[in-house]
Enzyme design. Sequence first.
Site, PDB file in Angstrom:
ATOM      1  N   LYS A   1      37.734 -10.847 -17.569  1.00 50.26           N
ATOM      2  CA  LYS A   1      37.201  -9.618 -16.996  1.00 50.26           C
ATOM      3  C   LYS A   1      38.378  -8.831 -16.419  1.00 50.26           C
ATOM      4  CE  LYS A   1      35.935  -7.558 -13.716  1.00 50.26           C
ATOM      5  NZ  LYS A   1      36.346  -6.193 -13.192  1.00 50.26           N
TER       6      LYS A   1
ATOM      7  N   GLU B   1      48.664  -5.886   3.948  1.00 50.44           N
ATOM      8  CA  GLU B   1      49.207  -5.664   2.610  1.00 50.44           C
ATOM      9  C   GLU B   1      48.917  -4.215   2.220  1.00 50.44           C
ATOM     10  OE1 GLU B   1      49.406  -7.959  -1.639  1.00 50.44           O
ATOM     11  OE2 GLU B   1      47.435  -7.760  -0.721  1.00 50.44           O
TER      12      GLU B   1
END
Length: 451
Positions: free
Chosen positions: A152, A353
Site C-alpha cells: 500500500k 520531527e
Amino acid sequence: MLHVLNPATEELVATVESATREDVDTAVVRATGAQRAWAAVAPADRARLLRRFAGAVDQHLEELAQLEVREAGHLIGNARWEAGNVRDLLEYAAGGVERLTGRQIPVAGGLDVTLLEPLGVVGVIAPWNFPMPIAAWGTAPALAAGNAVLLKPAETTPLTALRLAELALEAGLPEGLFQVLPGEGPVAGGALVEHPGVAKIVFTGSARVGKQVMAKCAERVKRVTLELGGKSPNIVFADADVEAAALATPMSFLDNSGQDCCARTRILVQRSVYERYLELLAPAVESVVVGDPSDEKTQMGPLISKSQLARVRSYVPAGASAIRGASPEGAGFWFPPTVLTDTAPDAPAAVDEVFGPVAVVLPFEDEADAVRLANATEYGLSGSIWTRDVGRALRVSGAVRAGNLSVNSHASVRYSTPFGGYKQSGFGRELGPDALAAFTETKNVFISTEA
C-alpha cells in the site's frame, strides 16, 4: 481517485483509482493462492526469478527515476540512486533465499531441527518520503522468504509502486504474488492491518499512525515492524575536524528536503568551538542550490505537499534568529534551508520531527552534556558523532539511545546492515543479513531415534 501532483509545479501528474476494502479482500484471496505456489518453488528458482526482477528494474532505472521526480519532487540524482537501491535490495534478498537455514539442536533420544517457514501474506505500508526504497525494504526480503506481498503506497506517491508491480510480472513472478493497492490510509491501509488473512504488517510513517497500526495488530496477535521517524543528533566535539563537520552538516538534514527520518536536525556543538562552527556552517547552508529537481545541479527540491509546507512553516517563528538559504518563489511547495541558532532545547523545533529543511543548533559543555541532549527526545533512530578520539566515539555510541549511528560521517543506512529504531522510532529491524528471517515462522521438529 487519487490525484498525484508534481510538488515542484503543483501540476497534475496522474489520477489513480483508490482501492476499497473489497479490493483488499480480493487481493488477499489472490495472494494466498499465489503464496502457496511460490513457497513450493525450489529455492534456486525463486532466487533466479528475483534476480530477473532486479534486472527488469535495472533496465527501467531511468524511467522509474523520472517517475519519482514527478510524483515526489526528488532530485534526479537521488531518484536514480533510489531505483538502483530497489535493484540492489532484490539482488541482495535473492542471495539469501538458499541461505535461509534452520538449526540442528543436540538433544537426547533423537534429532531436533528447526525449519524457517514463510508467514504467508505480508502487508507493506510505505511512506511518501522514499516511495521506492522503503517499499522494497519490506517487499524484497518478504518475497525471498517465500511470502506474498500486498503493498500500500502513500496516497501522494503511488506511481513507482504500480510500475514495480508491472515489472515483477514481466520478470516472471506469479500473478497475485506482488500486488499494489493504492488508496487512502484508513481505507486500504486499515483493511490490510485488520484482515485476518494478512500475517504481518510492515509500516513506515508517523508515530501517531504507527501506534494505531500496532494496536490493531495486537487485537489479532499479528506481527508488525514499525519505523516511525526520528529526531537525530549530530554531535560535534571540540577535538573533531570542525571544518569537515560543518561542511558535511547541510546535506545531513537537507537531503530529500529534510523529509528523512534520519535527518540530523539536532545539531549539538561543544561550546568551545560553537562560534567557529557557526562561521563555517553559514556559508555552507546559504550556498545550497534549491530548485528544479530535474536539474543535475540542484541540491534540494520542494516539499511533498501544501500541507507539509504549512507544517514546516509552523516550526519557524517570525523573526527567529537563523541561518537561511534561498528557495524559489511561485508555484511549488518550497521552503528555504534553515538552521535556528537561538532555540531552547525543549522548543518544538528542537524536539519534534519537523520533516522539512529545518534544524536547530545547540551548544553543549562536555561529553555527559552531549549525551544528555542527544537523548532528550522521544525518538531514537539515527545520529552522527564527530570526534578524533576513538574511545570517545565508542563511549558515546554506546550511550546514545538510537539504532543507527555513524562516526565522522552521516552514512548510517545500507541495504546490507540492520536498520531500525529505539523508543518512539519503532521496533524491529529491516535490511541486513537477518531481514529474511523476520518474515518467517520457526518450526521445531523432533525425530526420535530410539528403537
